[in-house]
Design a protein around this motif. Structure first.
Motif, mmCIF file in Angstrom:
data_model
loop_
_atom_site.group_PDB
_atom_site.id
_atom_site.type_symbol
_atom_site.label_atom_id
_atom_site.label_comp_id
_atom_site.label_asym_id
_atom_site.label_seq_id
_atom_site.Cartn_x
_atom_site.Cartn_y
_atom_site.Cartn_z
ATOM 1 N N GLU A 208 14.689 -1.153 3.696
ATOM 2 C CA GLU A 208 14.314 -0.807 2.287
ATOM 3 C C GLU A 208 12.304 0.058 2.939
ATOM 4 O OE1 GLU A 208 15.648 -0.123 -0.326
ATOM 5 O OE2 GLU A 208 17.128 -0.470 0.833
ATOM 6 N N LYS A 209 11.643 -1.011 3.379
ATOM 7 C CA LYS A 209 10.436 -0.747 3.406
ATOM 8 C C LYS A 209 10.635 0.816 4.848
ATOM 9 C CE LYS A 209 8.633 -5.752 3.330
ATOM 10 N NZ LYS A 209 7.784 -6.381 4.022
ATOM 11 N N PHE A 210 11.376 0.851 5.189
ATOM 12 C CA PHE A 210 11.681 1.936 6.004
ATOM 13 C C PHE A 210 11.598 3.048 5.487
ATOM 14 C CE2 PHE A 210 11.012 -1.315 9.562
ATOM 15 C CZ PHE A 210 10.033 -0.752 10.859
ATOM 16 N N LYS A 211 12.981 3.051 4.217
ATOM 17 C CA LYS A 211 13.400 4.255 3.886
ATOM 18 C C LYS A 211 11.946 4.526 2.797
ATOM 19 C CE LYS A 211 17.980 2.607 2.874
ATOM 20 N NZ LYS A 211 18.751 1.643 2.226
ATOM 21 N N GLU A 212 11.402 3.490 1.895
ATOM 22 C CA GLU A 212 10.332 4.043 0.924
ATOM 23 C C GLU A 212 9.305 4.913 2.322
ATOM 24 O OE1 GLU A 212 8.681 0.835 0.020
ATOM 25 O OE2 GLU A 212 10.618 0.268 -1.448
ATOM 26 N N ALA A 213 8.917 4.524 3.175
ATOM 27 C CA ALA A 213 7.991 5.002 3.588
ATOM 28 C C ALA A 213 8.022 6.021 4.824
ATOM 29 C CB ALA A 213 7.562 3.725 5.055
ATOM 30 N N ALA A 214 9.276 6.803 4.737
ATOM 31 C CA ALA A 214 10.247 7.812 5.244
ATOM 32 C C ALA A 214 9.453 9.236 4.649
ATOM 33 C CB ALA A 214 11.311 7.381 5.629
ATOM 34 N N GLY A 215 10.124 8.696 4.033
ATOM 35 C CA GLY A 215 9.572 9.559 2.616
ATOM 36 C C GLY A 215 10.975 10.910 1.900
ATOM 37 N N GLY A 216 10.411 11.918 2.570
ATOM 38 C CA GLY A 216 11.849 13.040 2.218
ATOM 39 C C GLY A 216 11.767 13.697 3.875
ATOM 40 N N ASP A 217 10.544 13.160 5.088
ATOM 41 C CA ASP A 217 11.282 14.012 5.986
ATOM 42 C C ASP A 217 11.471 13.966 6.535
ATOM 43 O OD1 ASP A 217 8.725 15.437 5.141
ATOM 44 O OD2 ASP A 217 7.427 14.657 5.530
ATOM 45 N N ALA A 218 12.239 12.148 7.188
ATOM 46 C CA ALA A 218 13.297 11.950 7.693
ATOM 47 C C ALA A 218 14.556 11.614 7.660
ATOM 48 C CB ALA A 218 12.055 10.598 8.722
ATOM 49 N N SER B 47 0.981 -0.026 10.208
ATOM 50 C CA SER B 47 1.074 0.589 11.719
ATOM 51 C C SER B 47 2.814 0.856 12.064
ATOM 52 C CB SER B 47 0.344 0.054 12.695
ATOM 53 O OG SER B 47 0.932 -1.160 12.874
ATOM 54 N N ASP B 48 3.427 0.098 11.742
ATOM 55 C CA ASP B 48 5.017 -0.257 12.381
ATOM 56 C C ASP B 48 5.423 0.803 11.126
ATOM 57 O OD1 ASP B 48 4.588 -1.812 14.267
ATOM 58 O OD2 ASP B 48 5.645 -3.628 12.463
ATOM 59 N N LEU B 49 5.406 0.830 9.675
ATOM 60 C CA LEU B 49 5.344 1.603 8.287
ATOM 61 C C LEU B 49 5.224 3.172 8.975
ATOM 62 C CD1 LEU B 49 4.620 -0.587 5.196
ATOM 63 C CD2 LEU B 49 7.545 -0.706 7.068
ATOM 64 N N ALA B 50 3.661 2.975 9.300
ATOM 65 C CA ALA B 50 3.238 4.386 9.651
ATOM 66 C C ALA B 50 4.139 5.086 10.667
ATOM 67 C CB ALA B 50 2.176 4.182 10.454
ATOM 68 N N ALA B 51 4.748 4.047 11.573
ATOM 69 C CA ALA B 51 5.557 5.113 13.092
ATOM 70 C C ALA B 51 6.792 6.239 12.332
ATOM 71 C CB ALA B 51 5.411 4.651 13.771
ATOM 72 N N LEU C 51 0.465 -1.416 -0.002
ATOM 73 C CA LEU C 51 -0.164 0.099 -0.258
ATOM 74 C C LEU C 51 0.739 1.307 -0.034
ATOM 75 C CD1 LEU C 51 -2.626 -0.892 2.903
ATOM 76 C CD2 LEU C 51 -2.792 -0.828 0.494
ATOM 77 N N SER C 52 0.798 2.415 -0.619
ATOM 78 C CA SER C 52 1.217 3.369 -0.623
ATOM 79 C C SER C 52 1.179 3.902 0.767
ATOM 80 C CB SER C 52 0.393 4.532 -1.710
ATOM 81 O OG SER C 52 -0.649 4.886 -0.538
ATOM 82 N N PHE C 53 2.568 4.544 1.064
ATOM 83 C CA PHE C 53 2.109 5.353 2.875
ATOM 84 C C PHE C 53 1.392 6.423 3.273
ATOM 85 C CE2 PHE C 53 4.639 8.331 5.901
ATOM 86 C CZ PHE C 53 4.510 7.152 6.511
ATOM 87 N N SER C 54 0.817 6.869 1.457
ATOM 88 C CA SER C 54 -0.679 7.426 2.295
ATOM 89 C C SER C 54 -1.779 6.817 2.396
ATOM 90 C CB SER C 54 -0.614 8.729 1.713
ATOM 91 O OG SER C 54 -0.744 8.467 0.231
ATOM 92 N N ALA C 55 -1.863 5.412 2.306
ATOM 93 C CA ALA C 55 -3.121 4.988 2.359
ATOM 94 C C ALA C 55 -2.951 4.667 3.516
ATOM 95 C CB ALA C 55 -2.763 4.023 1.485
#
Length: 273
Positions: free
Chosen positions: A110-120, A89-93, A14-18
């Protein structure tokens, strides 16, 4: 450390926004983010960087460096952390994180890298409990977090405690001589703590018959195994006492307790020799 790549299931794709939308509406259970935020508010946190760490090991380095608001993803009950499969929910953290700490050998990085986007800011942590390497990493993270003074204070306390542990372990040497040991590569730091003579190492791959023969010929007094990757008794017919070394801190994320616990285990093993 050898790790297999974790397949991303359709749910995790799922996309991070979803994922954030599902979490915000309560679907899929309570998220790590909401739990961490309420705990942080209750403790009066929020003045320093918000850190998400994949495991308690990265989390302990962050705390030693001065971070107070630290959320750990992989549960403490997971003995081999790289085997963990992150939930949405882990990725949303990571949504509200200033820094996301991970290790390169973790297949879910890699999943956390994708979920972090450009903010973290994504930070690869050198997970090694060798005293010199650990202090260098705490110093590096302190500079990154803007908590250099706290990191320096921790290192001063660490040096004092580490020296005491080394002195106590030296007094426990069998017959007053440094013990000879064979160490799993990720447990070699504990041999240094004990002032032991390392006559061989093994891992992270399984010990071969040839290695078994060569290591047994060294006649070690102790085998320092890695409990997170143990494959059972390493040198079953050598007469060496096998000691389980723990690398990951508990949920309190106190890095120093790892050294204290290892010292206690080593002292007991040497006294029994």
């Amino acid at each position: 450390m050898a790790c297999t790549r974790v397949r991303i299931t359709p749910l995790l794709a799922l996309s991070f926004s979803a994922v954030l939308l599902l979490t915000a509406t309560g679907c899929g259970g309570e998220s790590a983010t909401s739990s961490s935020s309420s705990d942080a508010d209750a403790a009066g946190k929020g003045t320093g960087p918000v850190v998400v760490a994949t495991t308690s090991w990265e989390g302990a380095f962050a705390k030693a460096a001065g971070a107070e608001d630290v959320t750990v993803i992989v549960p403490e009950s997971v003995q081999h952390a790289p085997d963990y499969d992150p939930k949405p929910s882990d990725l949303a953290a990571v949504a509200d994180a200033d820094f996301v700490l991970y290790a390169p050998f973790e297949p879910y990085a890699e999943k956390f890298k994708e979920a972090a986007g450009g903010d973290a800011e994504l930070v690869e942590v050198n997970l090694d409990n060798d005293a010199d390497k650990a202090k260098a990493e705490v110093t590096r993270l302190g500079k990154m977090f803007g908590t250099e003074d706290t990191a320096a204070g921790w290192i001063t306390s660490f040096d004092t405690e580490y020296g005491k542990l080394q002195k106590d372990l030296k007094s426990a040497w069998p017959d007053g001589k440094a013990p000879t040991v064979v160490a799993q590569v990720f447990s070699a730091w504990s041999a240094k703590l004990a002032g032991a003579e390392v006559v061989g190492t093994y891992g992270p791959e399984a010990v071969t018959a040839e290695q078994l023969s060569d290591l047994s010929k060294e006649k070690p007094q102790l085998v320092l195994d890695n409990v997170h990757m143990t494959t059972g008794t390493v040198l079953p017919d050598s007469g060496a006492r096998q000691v389980g070394i723990v690398n990951y801190p508990d949920k309190g994320m106190d890095l120093l307790t790892v050294y204290k616990n290892a010292a206690t285990t080593l002292q007991e093993a040497m006294n029994a020799s």
